[in-house]
Design a protein around this motif. Structure first.
Motif, PDB file in Angstrom:
ATOM      1  N   MET A   1       0.759  -1.300  -0.090  1.00  0.00           N
ATOM      2  CA  MET A   1       0.071  -0.257   0.001  1.00  0.00           C
ATOM      3  C   MET A   1       1.006   1.221  -0.009  1.00  0.00           C
ATOM      4  SD  MET A   1      -2.934  -0.899   2.831  1.00  0.00           S
ATOM      5  CE  MET A   1      -1.795  -1.272   4.151  1.00  0.00           C
ATOM      6  N   THR A   2       0.340   2.221  -0.665  1.00  0.00           N
ATOM      7  CA  THR A   2       0.911   3.583  -0.556  1.00  0.00           C
ATOM      8  C   THR A   2       0.195   4.490   0.016  1.00  0.00           C
ATOM      9  OG1 THR A   2       2.418   2.986  -2.316  1.00  0.00           O
ATOM     10  CG2 THR A   2       2.399   5.310  -2.012  1.00  0.00           C
ATOM     11  N   LEU A   3       0.506   5.562   0.835  1.00  0.00           N
ATOM     12  CA  LEU A   3      -0.170   6.632   1.394  1.00  0.00           C
ATOM     13  C   LEU A   3       0.446   7.956   1.007  1.00  0.00           C
ATOM     14  CD1 LEU A   3      -2.373   7.298   3.446  1.00  0.00           C
ATOM     15  CD2 LEU A   3      -0.447   7.790   5.238  1.00  0.00           C
ATOM     16  N   LEU A   4      -0.579   8.477   0.031  1.00  0.00           N
ATOM     17  CA  LEU A   4      -0.353   9.910  -0.480  1.00  0.00           C
ATOM     18  C   LEU A   4      -0.659  10.618   0.630  1.00  0.00           C
ATOM     19  CD1 LEU A   4      -1.819   9.550  -3.975  1.00  0.00           C
ATOM     20  CD2 LEU A   4       0.408   9.088  -3.267  1.00  0.00           C
ATOM     21  N   MET A   5       0.557  11.619   1.109  1.00  0.00           N
ATOM     22  CA  MET A   5       0.063  12.586   2.317  1.00  0.00           C
ATOM     23  C   MET A   5       0.931  13.841   1.754  1.00  0.00           C
ATOM     24  SD  MET A   5       3.066  10.992   4.635  1.00  0.00           S
ATOM     25  CE  MET A   5       3.327  12.159   5.745  1.00  0.00           C
ATOM     26  N   ALA A   6       0.457  15.025   2.657  1.00  0.00           N
ATOM     27  CA  ALA A   6       1.132  16.135   2.444  1.00  0.00           C
ATOM     28  C   ALA A   6       1.148  16.833   3.928  1.00  0.00           C
ATOM     29  CB  ALA A   6       0.165  17.015   1.464  1.00  0.00           C
ATOM     30  N   GLY A   7       2.526  17.527   4.119  1.00  0.00           N
ATOM     31  CA  GLY A   7       2.405  18.407   5.321  1.00  0.00           C
ATOM     32  C   GLY A   7       2.238  17.877   6.591  1.00  0.00           C
ATOM     33  N   PRO A   8       1.916  18.640   7.440  1.00  0.00           N
ATOM     34  CA  PRO A   8       1.081  18.320   8.776  1.00  0.00           C
ATOM     35  C   PRO A   8      -0.404  18.266   8.910  1.00  0.00           C
ATOM     36  CG  PRO A   8       1.655  20.764   8.832  1.00  0.00           C
ATOM     37  CD  PRO A   8       2.048  20.046   7.393  1.00  0.00           C
ATOM     38  N   SER A   9      -0.800  17.438   7.604  1.00  0.00           N
ATOM     39  CA  SER A   9      -2.244  17.201   7.750  1.00  0.00           C
ATOM     40  C   SER A   9      -2.950  16.545   9.024  1.00  0.00           C
ATOM     41  CB  SER A   9      -2.748  16.616   6.339  1.00  0.00           C
ATOM     42  OG  SER A   9      -3.714  16.192   6.545  1.00  0.00           O
ATOM     43  N   PRO A  10      -3.720  17.065   9.778  1.00  0.00           N
ATOM     44  CA  PRO A  10      -4.169  16.024  10.737  1.00  0.00           C
ATOM     45  C   PRO A  10      -5.072  14.868  10.104  1.00  0.00           C
ATOM     46  CG  PRO A  10      -5.730  18.145  10.449  1.00  0.00           C
ATOM     47  CD  PRO A  10      -4.376  18.284   9.660  1.00  0.00           C
ATOM     48  N   TYR A  11      -5.554  14.965   9.237  1.00  0.00           N
ATOM     49  CA  TYR A  11      -6.194  13.931   8.652  1.00  0.00           C
ATOM     50  C   TYR A  11      -5.155  12.679   8.268  1.00  0.00           C
ATOM     51  CZ  TYR A  11      -9.776  17.497   8.251  1.00  0.00           C
ATOM     52  OH  TYR A  11     -10.760  18.649   8.461  1.00  0.00           O
ATOM     53  N   VAL A  12      -4.140  13.124   7.727  1.00  0.00           N
ATOM     54  CA  VAL A  12      -3.124  12.111   7.485  1.00  0.00           C
ATOM     55  C   VAL A  12      -2.480  11.502   8.638  1.00  0.00           C
ATOM     56  CG1 VAL A  12      -0.697  11.966   6.579  1.00  0.00           C
ATOM     57  CG2 VAL A  12      -2.176  13.215   5.204  1.00  0.00           C
ATOM     58  N   ARG A  13      -2.424  12.424   9.832  1.00  0.00           N
ATOM     59  CA  ARG A  13      -1.995  11.878  10.984  1.00  0.00           C
ATOM     60  C   ARG A  13      -2.884  10.832  11.606  1.00  0.00           C
ATOM     61  NH1 ARG A  13      -0.874  15.014  16.773  1.00  0.00           N
ATOM     62  NH2 ARG A  13       0.796  13.479  17.577  1.00  0.00           N
ATOM     63  N   LYS A  14      -4.270  10.865  11.603  1.00  0.00           N
ATOM     64  CA  LYS A  14      -5.078   9.939  11.952  1.00  0.00           C
ATOM     65  C   LYS A  14      -4.686   8.686  11.438  1.00  0.00           C
ATOM     66  CE  LYS A  14      -9.445  10.438  11.592  1.00  0.00           C
ATOM     67  NZ  LYS A  14     -10.865  10.689  10.988  1.00  0.00           N
ATOM     68  N   VAL A  15      -4.511   8.668  10.071  1.00  0.00           N
ATOM     69  CA  VAL A  15      -4.057   7.414   9.427  1.00  0.00           C
ATOM     70  C   VAL A  15      -2.709   6.724   9.849  1.00  0.00           C
ATOM     71  CG1 VAL A  15      -3.657   6.340   6.989  1.00  0.00           C
ATOM     72  CG2 VAL A  15      -5.592   7.875   7.261  1.00  0.00           C
ATOM     73  N   ARG A  16      -1.898   7.753   9.843  1.00  0.00           N
ATOM     74  CA  ARG A  16      -0.642   7.326  10.364  1.00  0.00           C
ATOM     75  C   ARG A  16      -0.528   6.752  11.652  1.00  0.00           C
ATOM     76  NH1 ARG A  16       3.587  11.528  10.294  1.00  0.00           N
ATOM     77  NH2 ARG A  16       4.980  10.014  10.316  1.00  0.00           N
ATOM     78  N   VAL A  17      -1.316   7.132  12.367  1.00  0.00           N
ATOM     79  CA  VAL A  17      -1.418   6.636  13.857  1.00  0.00           C
ATOM     80  C   VAL A  17      -2.085   5.250  13.974  1.00  0.00           C
ATOM     81  CG1 VAL A  17      -2.593   7.022  16.153  1.00  0.00           C
ATOM     82  CG2 VAL A  17      -1.554   8.938  15.234  1.00  0.00           C
ATOM     83  N   THR A  18      -3.234   5.287  13.106  1.00  0.00           N
ATOM     84  CA  THR A  18      -4.016   3.888  12.994  1.00  0.00           C
ATOM     85  C   THR A  18      -2.856   2.975  12.339  1.00  0.00           C
ATOM     86  OG1 THR A  18      -5.968   5.259  12.383  1.00  0.00           O
ATOM     87  CG2 THR A  18      -5.830   2.981  11.841  1.00  0.00           C
ATOM     88  N   LEU A  19      -2.091   3.153  11.235  1.00  0.00           N
ATOM     89  CA  LEU A  19      -1.247   2.353  10.567  1.00  0.00           C
ATOM     90  C   LEU A  19      -0.320   1.715  11.682  1.00  0.00           C
ATOM     91  CD1 LEU A  19      -0.085   4.328   7.452  1.00  0.00           C
ATOM     92  CD2 LEU A  19      -1.256   1.900   7.479  1.00  0.00           C
ATOM     93  N   ILE A  20       0.179   2.523  12.729  1.00  0.00           N
ATOM     94  CA  ILE A  20       1.083   2.064  13.870  1.00  0.00           C
ATOM     95  C   ILE A  20       0.186   1.156  14.628  1.00  0.00           C
ATOM     96  CG2 ILE A  20       2.491   2.757  15.738  1.00  0.00           C
ATOM     97  CD1 ILE A  20       3.262   5.199  14.130  1.00  0.00           C
ATOM     98  N   GLU A  21      -0.985   1.517  15.213  1.00  0.00           N
ATOM     99  CA  GLU A  21      -1.560   1.114  15.985  1.00  0.00           C
ATOM    100  C   GLU A  21      -2.292  -0.500  15.393  1.00  0.00           C
ATOM    101  OE1 GLU A  21      -2.177   1.354  19.110  1.00  0.00           O
ATOM    102  OE2 GLU A  21      -1.576   3.562  19.398  1.00  0.00           O
ATOM    103  N   THR A  22      -2.270  -0.555  14.220  1.00  0.00           N
ATOM    104  CA  THR A  22      -2.887  -1.849  13.570  1.00  0.00           C
ATOM    105  C   THR A  22      -1.479  -2.680  13.308  1.00  0.00           C
ATOM    106  OG1 THR A  22      -2.852  -0.695  11.382  1.00  0.00           O
ATOM    107  CG2 THR A  22      -4.796  -0.735  12.730  1.00  0.00           C
ATOM    108  N   GLY A  23      -0.398  -1.916  13.245  1.00  0.00           N
ATOM    109  CA  GLY A  23       0.730  -2.938  12.707  1.00  0.00           C
ATOM    110  C   GLY A  23       1.061  -3.153  11.407  1.00  0.00           C
ATOM    111  N   LEU A  24       0.371  -2.286  10.752  1.00  0.00           N
ATOM    112  CA  LEU A  24       0.464  -2.068   9.243  1.00  0.00           C
ATOM    113  C   LEU A  24       1.428  -1.247   8.825  1.00  0.00           C
ATOM    114  CD1 LEU A  24      -3.149  -2.400   8.249  1.00  0.00           C
ATOM    115  CD2 LEU A  24      -1.554  -4.191   8.040  1.00  0.00           C
ATOM    116  N   ALA A  25       2.201  -0.343   9.464  1.00  0.00           N
ATOM    117  CA  ALA A  25       3.254   0.668   9.113  1.00  0.00           C
ATOM    118  C   ALA A  25       4.228   0.233   8.335  1.00  0.00           C
ATOM    119  CB  ALA A  25       3.737   1.628  10.414  1.00  0.00           C
TER     120      ALA A  25
END
Length: 200
Positions: A1-25
């Motif tokens: 999977m590839t996550l398209l992201m930009a800057g300090p977006s809080p919506y991106v942060r939600k997904v990045r935290v979720t990736l870590i919490e789910t072990g998918l990072a």
């Protein structure tokens, strides 16, 4: 999977935290794109016609977009239980509350960043902050107990929303008069996922 992201977006942060919490990072690459509402990146708009981040590219289907859709997908893929069935409606409501806070807070930044100074509308800005303040008061008065216990999407979403207020609107002092929420956030901010994704 590839996550398209930009800057300090809080919506991106939600997904990045979720990736870590789910072990998918470790199974997800990140790609930075330009997500300006005036000139979005062609790479982004080719996958997401709305032109917003985050957007998740999958090998087995079309791209997913909107942080709530992506987080729900990641949770289902990993079987992480971030949307527990026994508390589903509360978790979804808290996630929606967090996104409402973010929508208003980001809108305030866009008003200052993209609108000429002579056209900025102070009552509109205060109206956006009023939405945020009402939501924070509701969290303090009615929802703090729902943020206790194991990590769910409620904690992730609210944590990212409060972190964004610290990052972009520190002068508003959201903690004033909300000691329970402030204490919860202090502890929630110490997790590995929140520390790893803190905006700079």
């Amino acid at each position: 999977m590839t996550l398209l992201m930009a800057g300090p977006s809080p919506y991106v942060r939600k997904v990045r935290v979720t990736l870590i919490e789910t072990g998918l990072a470790d199974q997800t690459e990140t790609q930075k794109v330009a997500a300006s509402p005036l000139e979005p990146d062609p790479t982004l708009t080719a996958m997401n016609p709305v032109g917003k981040v985050p957007t998740l590219l999958r090998e087995d289907g079309p791209a997913l977009y909107d942080s709530r859709v992506i987080c729900r997908y990641l949770d289902a893929r990993a079987g992480a239980g971030l949307y527990p069935e026994s508390r589903l409606w509360e978790v979804l409501t808290l996630e929606a509350t967090a996104d409402g806070i973010l929508d208003a807070a980001v809108g305030m930044i866009y008003e200052a960043r993209f609108r000429p100074e002579e056209k900025r509308h102070a009552p509109w800005l205060e109206g956006q902050w009023a939405k945020i303040a009402r939501s924070l008061d509701a969290l303090e008065d009615r929802w703090t107990s729902h943020l206790a216990g194991r990590v769910t999407m409620a904690q992730i979403a609210i944590g990212c929303a409060l972190g964004y207020l610290d990052f972009r609107h520190p002068e508003r002092d959201w903690r004033a008069g909300r000691p329970q929420l402030a204490a919860w956030f202090e502890k929630a901010s110490e997790t590995e996922a929140m520390q790893a994704t803190k905006p700079e």
